[in-house]
Write a protein that holds these residues in place. Structure first.
Motif, mmCIF file in Angstrom:
data_model
loop_
_atom_site.group_PDB
_atom_site.id
_atom_site.type_symbol
_atom_site.label_atom_id
_atom_site.label_comp_id
_atom_site.label_asym_id
_atom_site.label_seq_id
_atom_site.Cartn_x
_atom_site.Cartn_y
_atom_site.Cartn_z
ATOM 1 N N ALA A 246 0.830 -1.204 0.000
ATOM 2 C CA ALA A 246 0.000 0.000 0.000
ATOM 3 C C ALA A 246 0.865 1.254 0.000
ATOM 4 O O ALA A 246 0.522 2.249 -0.635
ATOM 5 C CB ALA A 246 -0.931 -0.003 1.203
ATOM 6 N N TRP B 37 3.989 1.542 -1.275
ATOM 7 C CA TRP B 37 4.586 1.690 -2.605
ATOM 8 C C TRP B 37 3.559 2.080 -3.646
ATOM 9 O O TRP B 37 3.872 2.802 -4.589
ATOM 10 C CB TRP B 37 5.299 0.417 -3.028
ATOM 11 C CG TRP B 37 6.569 0.177 -2.290
ATOM 12 C CD1 TRP B 37 6.879 -0.937 -1.586
ATOM 13 C CD2 TRP B 37 7.693 1.058 -2.147
ATOM 14 N NE1 TRP B 37 8.121 -0.795 -1.017
ATOM 15 C CE2 TRP B 37 8.643 0.418 -1.337
ATOM 16 C CE3 TRP B 37 7.980 2.334 -2.616
ATOM 17 C CZ2 TRP B 37 9.859 0.983 -1.012
ATOM 18 C CZ3 TRP B 37 9.190 2.911 -2.277
ATOM 19 C CH2 TRP B 37 10.115 2.245 -1.487
ATOM 20 N N ALA B 38 2.325 1.602 -3.491
ATOM 21 C CA ALA B 38 1.280 1.922 -4.467
ATOM 22 C C ALA B 38 0.908 3.400 -4.423
ATOM 23 O O ALA B 38 0.537 3.977 -5.437
ATOM 24 C CB ALA B 38 0.053 1.057 -4.215
ATOM 25 N N SER B 39 1.011 4.023 -3.265
ATOM 26 C CA SER B 39 0.596 5.416 -3.131
ATOM 27 C C SER B 39 1.752 6.405 -3.290
ATOM 28 O O SER B 39 1.561 7.597 -3.161
ATOM 29 C CB SER B 39 -0.089 5.641 -1.784
ATOM 30 O OG SER B 39 0.848 5.458 -0.742
ATOM 31 N N THR B 40 2.960 5.900 -3.536
ATOM 32 C CA THR B 40 4.102 6.808 -3.705
ATOM 33 C C THR B 40 4.695 6.660 -5.092
ATOM 34 O O THR B 40 4.744 5.574 -5.653
ATOM 35 C CB THR B 40 5.214 6.545 -2.669
ATOM 36 O OG1 THR B 40 5.673 5.209 -2.808
ATOM 37 C CG2 THR B 40 4.739 6.806 -1.265
ATOM 38 N N ASP B 41 5.115 7.771 -5.628
ATOM 39 C CA ASP B 41 5.788 7.778 -6.923
ATOM 40 C C ASP B 41 7.066 8.599 -6.786
ATOM 41 O O ASP B 41 8.164 8.056 -6.771
ATOM 42 C CB ASP B 41 4.859 8.356 -7.992
ATOM 43 C CG ASP B 41 5.508 8.416 -9.348
ATOM 44 O OD1 ASP B 41 6.342 7.549 -9.645
ATOM 45 O OD2 ASP B 41 5.182 9.338 -10.122
ATOM 46 N N ASP C 42 3.603 12.947 -2.486
ATOM 47 C CA ASP C 42 2.778 12.596 -3.645
ATOM 48 C C ASP C 42 1.317 12.986 -3.498
ATOM 49 O O ASP C 42 0.592 13.013 -4.475
ATOM 50 C CB ASP C 42 2.896 11.097 -3.940
ATOM 51 C CG ASP C 42 4.231 10.772 -4.558
ATOM 52 O OD1 ASP C 42 4.598 11.432 -5.540
ATOM 53 O OD2 ASP C 42 4.917 9.869 -4.047
ATOM 54 N N ARG C 43 0.853 13.283 -2.317
ATOM 55 C CA ARG C 43 -0.559 13.636 -2.130
ATOM 56 C C ARG C 43 -0.804 15.137 -2.245
ATOM 57 O O ARG C 43 -1.943 15.582 -2.213
ATOM 58 C CB ARG C 43 -1.065 13.136 -0.771
ATOM 59 C CG ARG C 43 -0.434 13.842 0.396
ATOM 60 C CD ARG C 43 -1.057 13.429 1.718
ATOM 61 N NE ARG C 43 -0.438 14.107 2.819
ATOM 62 C CZ ARG C 43 -0.661 15.365 3.160
ATOM 63 N NH1 ARG C 43 -1.525 16.082 2.481
ATOM 64 N NH2 ARG C 43 -0.038 15.911 4.178
#
Length: 155
Positions: free
Chosen positions: A3, A5-9, A73-74
């Motif tokens: 979760a 890694w999925a929300s960070t770029d 990232d948010r």
């Protein structure tokens, strides 16, 4: 973990660098400090005090990089702005954690310590300023909806 890694770029490099910095200078430098704490001194008193400060800076900057990586990232920023802020925070940790450690190992902290401190402060300030702009934009976008919900019902 998936979760995260999925929300960070953009922030991935900060998270990875923060973990690496923590392991390298937080744990590895922390071991001789802990041994000294229990009386098995491997360091002189002056060396102990210097490495304690370097250790504290490194753990602090590793923590900042980790949380920054999770949050960047948010924000309401362009990808380029996020990248610039991300690199500023990472470079600040290079100056403050890695650079300061190298200066201690070379015995040059007295001569170049101010340069490391200035670089750290300058880059962390620039990265934080971009971050705060993104946070302010994000809050201003949310504010009208929150304000409408908070208004009392009219009769």
């Amino acid at each position: 973990m998936k979760a995260i890694w999925a929300s960070t770029d953009v922030g991935r490099k900060n998270i990875v660098f923060g973990i690496a910095l923590f392991l390298a200078l937080g744990v590895v430098v922390g071991i001789p400090l802990t041994v000294d704490l229990f009386g098995g001194s491997m360091l002189t008193d002056a060396q102990y005090q210097i490495w304690k400060v370097v250790h504290a800076y490194s753990v602090f900057l590793a923590t900042i990089n980790g949380f920054f990586g999770l949050a960047i990232d948010r924000l309401d920023l362009s990808r380029r702005q996020k990248q610039v802020a991300s690199w500023f925070i990472l470079v600040a940790a290079l100056f403050g954690g890695v650079g300061r450690s190298i200066l201690v190992l070379l015995g040059a902290l007295g001569a170049f310590g101010l340069v490391a401190s200035f670089g750290e402060v300058a880059f962390i300030t620039l990265g934080a300023a971009i971050f705060l702009v993104g946070e302010a934009r994000l809050r201003s976008r949310r504010s009208p909806a929150l304000a409408a919900d908070a208004r009392p019902a009219q009769r």
